[in-house]
Structure formats: C-alpha cells, structure tokens
Design an enzyme around this catalytic site. Structure first.
Site, PDB file in Angstrom:
ATOM      1  N   PHE A  76     -63.529  10.335 -19.773  1.00 54.11           N
ATOM      2  CA  PHE A  76     -62.854   9.530 -20.808  1.00 54.11           C
ATOM      3  C   PHE A  76     -62.687  10.317 -22.122  1.00 54.11           C
ATOM      4  CE2 PHE A  76     -64.163   6.186 -24.138  1.00 54.11           C
ATOM      5  CZ  PHE A  76     -62.863   5.954 -24.540  1.00 54.11           C
ATOM      6  N   ALA A  80     -70.037  16.922 -20.626  1.00 49.54           N
ATOM      7  CA  ALA A  80     -70.408  16.568 -19.250  1.00 49.54           C
ATOM      8  C   ALA A  80     -71.715  15.783 -19.229  1.00 49.54           C
ATOM      9  CB  ALA A  80     -70.557  17.835 -18.411  1.00 49.54           C
ATOM     10  N   GLU A 137     -73.641  12.071 -17.001  1.00 49.31           N
ATOM     11  CA  GLU A 137     -73.559  10.723 -16.434  1.00 49.31           C
ATOM     12  C   GLU A 137     -73.673   9.804 -17.643  1.00 49.31           C
ATOM     13  OE1 GLU A 137     -73.005   9.671 -13.413  1.00 49.31           O
ATOM     14  OE2 GLU A 137     -72.944  11.658 -12.491  1.00 49.31           O
ATOM     15  N   THR A 165     -75.173  10.584 -28.171  1.00 49.11           N
ATOM     16  CA  THR A 165     -74.940   9.146 -28.343  1.00 49.11           C
ATOM     17  C   THR A 165     -75.914   8.525 -29.343  1.00 49.11           C
ATOM     18  OG1 THR A 165     -75.153   7.046 -27.159  1.00 49.11           O
ATOM     19  CG2 THR A 165     -76.380   8.866 -26.259  1.00 49.11           C
ATOM     20  N   ASP A 166     -75.508   7.396 -29.921  1.00 48.45           N
ATOM     21  CA  ASP A 166     -76.417   6.661 -30.810  1.00 48.45           C
ATOM     22  C   ASP A 166     -77.542   5.985 -30.026  1.00 48.45           C
ATOM     23  OD1 ASP A 166     -74.908   4.645 -29.581  1.00 48.45           O
ATOM     24  OD2 ASP A 166     -74.263   3.682 -31.445  1.00 48.45           O
ATOM     25  N   GLU A 167     -77.375   5.874 -28.686  1.00 47.48           N
ATOM     26  CA  GLU A 167     -78.382   5.143 -27.895  1.00 47.48           C
ATOM     27  C   GLU A 167     -79.743   5.831 -27.901  1.00 47.48           C
ATOM     28  OE1 GLU A 167     -77.315   3.380 -24.250  1.00 47.48           O
ATOM     29  OE2 GLU A 167     -75.287   2.936 -24.892  1.00 47.48           O
ATOM     30  N   TYR A 214     -80.488   6.259 -18.976  1.00 49.92           N
ATOM     31  CA  TYR A 214     -79.367   7.030 -19.561  1.00 49.92           C
ATOM     32  C   TYR A 214     -79.752   7.586 -20.928  1.00 49.92           C
ATOM     33  CZ  TYR A 214     -75.216   7.793 -22.424  1.00 49.92           C
ATOM     34  OH  TYR A 214     -74.303   8.327 -23.302  1.00 49.92           O
ATOM     35  N   SER A 215     -80.197   6.698 -21.829  1.00 47.50           N
ATOM     36  CA  SER A 215     -80.448   7.186 -23.192  1.00 47.50           C
ATOM     37  C   SER A 215     -81.632   8.143 -23.223  1.00 47.50           C
ATOM     38  CB  SER A 215     -80.632   6.025 -24.173  1.00 47.50           C
ATOM     39  OG  SER A 215     -81.619   5.139 -23.740  1.00 47.50           O
ATOM     40  N   LYS A 233     -80.240  11.475 -22.232  1.00 46.48           N
ATOM     41  CA  LYS A 233     -79.470  12.081 -23.331  1.00 46.48           C
ATOM     42  C   LYS A 233     -80.430  12.573 -24.424  1.00 46.48           C
ATOM     43  CE  LYS A 233     -75.573  12.394 -23.920  1.00 46.48           C
ATOM     44  NZ  LYS A 233     -74.596  13.443 -23.561  1.00 46.48           N
ATOM     45  N   LYS A 284     -66.844   0.195 -17.952  1.00 51.83           N
ATOM     46  CA  LYS A 284     -67.337  -0.063 -19.307  1.00 51.83           C
ATOM     47  C   LYS A 284     -66.676  -1.335 -19.848  1.00 51.83           C
ATOM     48  CE  LYS A 284     -69.479   3.948 -19.041  1.00 51.83           C
ATOM     49  NZ  LYS A 284     -68.903   5.210 -19.374  1.00 51.83           N
ATOM     50  N   LEU A 285     -67.314  -1.952 -20.849  1.00 53.54           N
ATOM     51  CA  LEU A 285     -66.943  -3.317 -21.230  1.00 53.54           C
ATOM     52  C   LEU A 285     -65.447  -3.519 -21.502  1.00 53.54           C
ATOM     53  CD1 LEU A 285     -67.825  -6.227 -21.916  1.00 53.54           C
ATOM     54  CD2 LEU A 285     -68.086  -5.480 -24.281  1.00 53.54           C
ATOM     55  N   PRO A 303     -67.351 -10.888 -17.290  1.00 54.54           N
ATOM     56  CA  PRO A 303     -68.811 -11.052 -17.299  1.00 54.54           C
ATOM     57  C   PRO A 303     -69.428 -10.647 -18.643  1.00 54.54           C
ATOM     58  CG  PRO A 303     -68.173  -9.087 -16.052  1.00 54.54           C
ATOM     59  CD  PRO A 303     -66.908  -9.688 -16.569  1.00 54.54           C
ATOM     60  N   TYR A 353     -72.966 -10.222 -20.504  1.00 48.90           N
ATOM     61  CA  TYR A 353     -74.407 -10.143 -20.213  1.00 48.90           C
ATOM     62  C   TYR A 353     -75.190 -10.982 -21.227  1.00 48.90           C
ATOM     63  CZ  TYR A 353     -73.394  -5.842 -17.457  1.00 48.90           C
ATOM     64  OH  TYR A 353     -72.920  -4.918 -16.564  1.00 48.90           O
TER      65      TYR A 353
END
Ligand code: NAD
Ligand code: DAU
Length: 355
Positions: free
Chosen positions: A10, A80, A82, A132-134, A158-159, A162, A197-198, A213, A215
C-alpha cells in the site's frame, strides 16, 4: 538511485509512484510479493526504465548484497513488513520472521555495503526505516499525544515486532554508526489500500451489500493520515532528517472508528446511493472486539514540522473523499484483490465474531 523495499504494498507503491512522478532518480524496488504485495499497484511504471522491480525477501542478505553492489544506491527506504494487526493475532510467526529477522538481515547487508563506501558517498548514505505509532502502545482519553521520546509499550505481536525492528535500527546507528532515520507514522488511508484494513474494507463491503464490522464499541481512536502525505514526509526526512533521529508523522486527525464508519457511509450515500434508497449505515454491525485492542493513538507531529518544515497537505475531509472516489473509480483493482486467499482471510477473521 534509491532501493525501496516493500514497494508493491500500500504505502510503498504510493511512495514509488510519487517518486517516479517527481524525480529523475531511478528506483530499485525489492518486494517479496506476499498476499499484500500487488504488481498491479505499479502497473503504470511497467515500461519506465527508471523503475526496476525485483521479487525477493529482505531477509535474503545475499540477494540484498548483490542488489546493493550492482546498483550502488545512495539510500535504502524500508517499507517491507507484515502490517496487519489482526493477522498478527492469528499467526505471529511471519511477523517475527519479516519484521524482526528480515530487518536484521537487511541491516547486515546494508552495513556491509555502507562500510565499503568512501568519502561523500559514505557520508551521504541513508537507511530510512518506516515504522508505526503502534510501538508506543495505547493512550488514555486525555493523555498527551505520542512524542518521539514516549516509552515503547507495544501491545500486539505486530507492534512488538515493529518495536523490535526499530530497536535494531537504533542499535546499528549507535554501535556501527550506520546513518539511519526512523519515522513512526499513524494510520494511513488512500489508493491501493488492501481491503483487510478498516477503510477499504468498509467501502468494499458497503458496495457489496455486506456487513460493516465494527469491533467492540467502535470508540477506539486513531489518527488518520492520507497516504500521499506520509510519502511526502518520508521524502522530507530522507533529504533533511538528522541521522540517528526519530520523526513522528501524523495527520492531526484523531477520529473514533465509529465516526470513520459513518463518514464513509455518508460519502457512499452521496456518491453511489443504495438501490433501495436506504442509508449504508444500516449495514453497520458491532462485532466481538480485537483481543488486546489499543484504545487510542495520537501523534504529536511538531518535531518534523519544526525541524524539517513538513506538514500534511490533506485534511481528513479532503483525503477521505479522494479515497472513496478512488475505490469507486477502480473497481477492477478491487475485484482482482478479492481472491480466494482474501476470502479465506475474511472467513478466518470474521466468522468467529458474534454480533
Ligand atoms: P502492506 O502490508 O500493504 O505492504 C507490505 C509490503 O511488504 C507488501 O508489498 C509485501 O509483499 C512486502 N513484504 C512483506 N514481507 C516482505 C519481505 N520479507 N521481503 C520483502 N518484501 C516483503 O503494508 P503497508 O500498509 O504499505 O505498510 C508499509 C510499512 O509502513 C510497514 O512497515 C508498516 O509497518 C508501516 N506503517 C504502516 C501504516 C499503515 O497505516 N498502513 C502506518 C504506519 C507505518
Ligand atoms: O497506527 C498505524 C497502524 O495502522 C499501522 O502500523 C498498521 O500497519 C495499520 O494496519 C494500522 O493498524 P490498525 O490496527 O489501526 O488498522 P486497521 O485498519 O486494521 O484498524 C483500524 C481500527 O479499526 C482499529 O481500531 C480496529 C478497527 N477495525 C478494523 C477492522 C479491520 C474494526 O472495527 N473493524 C474491522 O473490520
């Protein structure tokens, strides 16, 4: 020339498309083409001699070493990864493999290459890591937004993966002097966003007459940035950022998920009304929450503005309208990504969630 990894995904594909539109400088594009990588995103570059696509893994240090030796890039930009939190909950291993082990092998190959450069070429080389901010974890409703010195508190596989990659990048600067830059960005949206993604999921499901959906209670807050603004921030950090520094990137657009859902429904009501005249919001369904769901992210993007003069160009209102238009105008792209593989993922992620 620059080497960009993960650029059939993306953000990477938006970055390479913008780069080739704005620069004469060639790009070598290394992507493994996982489920998230899509050469259709780069179709307009097919005959562009300044764009070279190579299918391969960032964890393949021999391949990366060969590409660096052959093309002698002045910079590597690492997209690159996931990237999907829900997939990391169902299966964390790929995240460790690419985001942690892959980044490590990439850093090793880049360190060896950079170590062999001399003079200005060595001094001017840059490794830019897109994060990412996560990694900063979750904020309470009234907490101040994440600054670059906020403690790392990742909550999902994931976070965490990262965060580990960010730490490796940092360590390669402090230990070996590798000239690195790290960006930590909030939620992107825009063209070529994979419909797991949302926002793209909402558009695709709404048009197909399927459930939207949400959450939990839908009151989780994210900061949203139009993808082209993220790409301009990365170009800015690449050219002007101070090595070893971290730059938070955000859109100053904190929104609750349910507000995003209603905004998308409203735009679709206006631009592609339902045949029965009813509002798309009738398709909203509250479903079982994501385990460990972070409640709020917010980015303090003052450092990049103060030091490098970067600001987002789009507001959420202008960016989301462009995005909905893009999906309406690119239905072939959408139908091509809704493969059997995608359907299996939807079944896995949503079938077990009760309303
Ligand atoms: P994406 O999932 O759409 O694309 C990832 C790309 O990386 C795909 O093309 C995939 O084929 C490729 N890839 C995966 N594993 C690879 C490997 N081992 N070797 C080479 N290529 C591999 O992701 P995205 O949303 O474009 O995110 C890009 C980067 O930006 C990621 O590092 C992500 O953590 C970060 N980021 C994303 C967002 C967001 O909102 N999407 C926000 C902040 C940061
Ligand atoms: O904050 C940056 C991160 O943003 C990036 O690092 C990630 O790569 C990117 O995927 C994104 O992570 P999120 O988990 O925030 O994005 P996602 O689109 O999956 O979800 C956005 C919010 O919407 C989140 O609170 C979960 C919620 N959600 C998501 C889906 C897919 C729903 O309510 N329903 C859904 O079906």
């Amino acid at each position: 020339m620059i080497l960009v990894t993960g650029s059939a995904g993306f953000i990477g594909s938006n970055f390479v498309l913008d780069w080739c539109a704005q620069h004469d400088e060639p790009v070598v594009n290394l992507d493994k083409l996982t489920y998230a990588g899509n050469l259709e995103n780069l179709a307009t570059l097919k005959d562009n001699p300044r764009h070279i696509f190579v299918q391969g893994d960032i964890g393949d240090a021999a391949l990366v070493g060969r590409l660096l030796a052959e093309h002698q890039p002045r910079a590597v930009v690492n997209f690159a990864a996931e990237s999907h939190v829900d997939r990391s909950i169902h299966g964390p291993e790929d995240f460790i493999q690419t985001n942690v082990v892959g980044t490590f092998h990439l850093l090793e190959a880049v360190r060896a290459y950079w170590g062999g450069l001399e003079g200005d070429r060595k001094a001017d080389f840059r490794f830019l890591h897109v994060s990412t901010d996560e990694v900063y974890g979750s904020l309470g409703r009234d907490d101040p937004a994440f600054t670059e010195t906020h403690r790392y508190e990742p909550n999902s596989p994931y976070s965490a993966s990262k965060a580990a990659s960010d730490h490796l990048v940092r360590a390669y600067h402090h230990t070996y002097g590798l000239p690195v830059l790290t960006t930590n960005c909030s939620n992107n949206y825009g063209p070529y966003h994979f419909p797991e993604k949302l926002i793209p999921l909402l558009i695709v499901n709404a048009l197909a007459g399927k459930a939207l959906p949400v959450y939990g209670d839908g009151q989780q807050i994210r900061d949203w940035l139009y993808v082209k603004d993220h790409c301009s921030a990365i170009r800015c950090v690449l050219e002007k950022g101070r090595t070893g520094e971290v730059y938070n990137v955000g859109g100053w657009n904190e929104k609750a998920n349910l507000d995003i859902v209603h905004t998308v429904c409203g735009l679709l009501d206006e631009l592609r009304p339902r045949a029965d005249g009813k509002p798309y919001s009738e398709q909203i369904r509250f479903v079982t929450d994501r385990p460990g769901h972070d409640r709020r992210y917010a980015i303090d993007a003052r450092k990049i503005e103060r030091e490098l003069g970067w600001k987002p160009a789009e507001t959420f209102e202008t960016g989301i309208r462009k995005t909905v238009h893009w999906y309406l105008d690119n239905q072939d792209w959408v139908s091509n990504v809704l493969s059997g593989n995608y359907r299996q993922w939807v079944e896995k992620n949503y079938a077990g969630r009760t309303e």
